[in-house]
Design a protein around this motif. Sequence first.
Motif, PDB file in Angstrom:
ATOM      1  N   SER A 197      22.015  25.710  -4.703  1.00  0.00           N
ATOM      2  CA  SER A 197      22.989  25.709  -5.494  1.00  0.00           C
ATOM      3  C   SER A 197      24.016  24.343  -5.291  1.00  0.00           C
ATOM      4  O   SER A 197      24.524  23.796  -6.232  1.00  0.00           O
ATOM      5  N   GLY A 198      23.958  23.896  -4.087  1.00  0.00           N
ATOM      6  CA  GLY A 198      24.825  22.616  -3.961  1.00  0.00           C
ATOM      7  C   GLY A 198      24.241  21.294  -4.589  1.00  0.00           C
ATOM      8  O   GLY A 198      24.959  20.477  -4.614  1.00  0.00           O
ATOM      9  N   GLY A 199      23.108  21.389  -5.050  1.00  0.00           N
ATOM     10  CA  GLY A 199      22.289  20.411  -5.580  1.00  0.00           C
ATOM     11  C   GLY A 199      22.119  20.955  -7.070  1.00  0.00           C
ATOM     12  O   GLY A 199      21.271  20.042  -8.000  1.00  0.00           O
ATOM     13  N   GLY A 200      22.821  22.032  -7.488  1.00  0.00           N
ATOM     14  CA  GLY A 200      22.703  22.224  -8.986  1.00  0.00           C
ATOM     15  C   GLY A 200      21.343  22.993  -9.196  1.00  0.00           C
ATOM     16  O   GLY A 200      20.970  23.396 -10.300  1.00  0.00           O
ATOM     17  N   GLN A 201      20.639  23.688  -8.080  1.00  0.00           N
ATOM     18  CA  GLN A 201      19.335  24.236  -8.334  1.00  0.00           C
ATOM     19  C   GLN A 201      19.508  25.790  -8.240  1.00  0.00           C
ATOM     20  O   GLN A 201      20.336  26.278  -7.166  1.00  0.00           O
ATOM     21  N   SER A 202      18.575  26.563  -8.782  1.00  0.00           N
ATOM     22  CA  SER A 202      18.576  27.841  -8.562  1.00  0.00           C
ATOM     23  C   SER A 202      17.333  28.295  -7.651  1.00  0.00           C
ATOM     24  O   SER A 202      16.105  28.102  -7.850  1.00  0.00           O
ATOM     25  N   ALA A 203      17.804  29.133  -6.527  1.00  0.00           N
ATOM     26  CA  ALA A 203      16.718  29.628  -5.480  1.00  0.00           C
ATOM     27  C   ALA A 203      15.897  30.664  -6.225  1.00  0.00           C
ATOM     28  O   ALA A 203      14.580  30.551  -5.994  1.00  0.00           O
ATOM     29  N   GLU A 204      16.324  31.364  -7.132  1.00  0.00           N
ATOM     30  CA  GLU A 204      15.347  32.062  -8.256  1.00  0.00           C
ATOM     31  C   GLU A 204      14.401  31.533  -8.884  1.00  0.00           C
ATOM     32  O   GLU A 204      13.168  31.983  -9.080  1.00  0.00           O
ATOM     33  N   MET A 206      12.948  28.847  -7.709  1.00  0.00           N
ATOM     34  CA  MET A 206      11.993  28.584  -6.872  1.00  0.00           C
ATOM     35  C   MET A 206      11.036  29.491  -6.361  1.00  0.00           C
ATOM     36  O   MET A 206       9.798  29.329  -6.865  1.00  0.00           O
ATOM     37  N   TRP A 207      11.318  30.709  -6.010  1.00  0.00           N
ATOM     38  CA  TRP A 207      10.588  31.740  -5.723  1.00  0.00           C
ATOM     39  C   TRP A 207      10.766  33.157  -6.185  1.00  0.00           C
ATOM     40  O   TRP A 207      10.208  34.252  -5.557  1.00  0.00           O
ATOM     41  N   GLY A 208      11.416  33.182  -6.978  1.00  0.00           N
ATOM     42  CA  GLY A 208      11.779  34.358  -7.786  1.00  0.00           C
ATOM     43  C   GLY A 208      13.212  34.893  -7.129  1.00  0.00           C
ATOM     44  O   GLY A 208      13.869  34.591  -6.314  1.00  0.00           O
ATOM     45  N   PRO A 209      13.290  36.644  -7.471  1.00  0.00           N
ATOM     46  CA  PRO A 209      14.289  37.324  -6.754  1.00  0.00           C
ATOM     47  C   PRO A 209      14.452  36.942  -5.273  1.00  0.00           C
ATOM     48  O   PRO A 209      13.539  36.979  -4.632  1.00  0.00           O
ATOM     49  N   LEU A 210      15.806  36.650  -4.780  1.00  0.00           N
ATOM     50  CA  LEU A 210      15.838  36.305  -3.188  1.00  0.00           C
ATOM     51  C   LEU A 210      15.242  37.382  -2.587  1.00  0.00           C
ATOM     52  O   LEU A 210      15.532  38.801  -2.856  1.00  0.00           O
ATOM     53  N   GLY A 211      14.487  37.064  -1.502  1.00  0.00           N
ATOM     54  CA  GLY A 211      13.874  38.090  -0.493  1.00  0.00           C
ATOM     55  C   GLY A 211      12.517  38.794  -1.171  1.00  0.00           C
ATOM     56  O   GLY A 211      12.119  39.527  -0.520  1.00  0.00           O
TER      57      GLY A 211
END
Length: 331
Positions: A197-204, A206-211
């Motif tokens: 998020s520090g680079g304006g990107q969404s982890a979800e 990337m790989w979907g719902p966290l965990g």
Amino acid sequence: MLALLPAFAAPVAHADPGQGAYITDIQHVNDRWDKVSVYSPAMNTVIVNDVFKAPRSGAPTFYLLPGIDGGNDLDPGGTIPPGGKAWFGMTDIQGFFANKNVNVVSPLGGAFSWWTDWVADGSKQYQTYMTRELPPLINKEYHANGKNGVGGLSSTGGTAIDYAIQAPGVFKAVGSYSGFPSVSDPDEAQNISLTLSGGGQSAEAMWGPLGGPVWVQHDPSKNAPRLKGVAVYAAASESGGVGDVDRLPPGFGPNIAGGFIERIVADSTKRFADAAAAAGVPIHYVIRPEGSHTWGLFESEMQESWNTRSDRRSAPSVTRLAKRRSVRRLW
């Protein structure tokens, strides 16, 4: 352990030829250092790769992934030129590998991408690039023998290990330099989400719902049994304290941010090492007493991994380095 020379002596599967990837340009920086531009059909873009050529043909190839900034200086008022905040700009690649018969390749770009394939962003398919598209081109252009190792720093340390899981046989030696080789537990996924998020990107994205399932799929600590037969090196500093290894200017101070990050990655690295031990998978796990997530630390870990001998038949080994102790050369 990233024991590249012993590991490269064994037979290894070649990467499948990339579908349509090709070299668009080669710029010669000097007689050993090239900048190779490669078109990636998976991402429909051109990626520039630093290449330090082996002195003789038939050599293996050692890939080094960039950090979260993709090799660019993201600091406000930063003065490092584009692509300079990377392995070839921040460490002595040319000096260390001058007398070693190996091609060293470091791709640039991919800031805040984790250098993996994203499930919801076709412009970020870096795993495909690194495991299918780039290696065949390097093998052909530099007459390499197809035996590969890969290492990553910080955000890409776990990614380097994950490549051996996702693309079996392509990389026979992998190294995590103060990286995140355990990613899917709630606290780990949250740390990665905050980083992206520090680079304006969404982890979800990337790989979907966290965990979720895709996170588990890309978590080396959850897939340790699949690393059998791979030489694995993983290191981090347990204190995060500044030391000589950091090579910071006199009076720099405690490097609070770097120390905080290093302690996080040290915990992630330990979880991975514990998982490997529980699975009976031998790795070389190094616990450093000092180092605050700096290029000095990353370079020291990379060089140490090269100088570490592989014995994939033995139990997992743990090395605690004493302060200012020289790197052990085991091969």
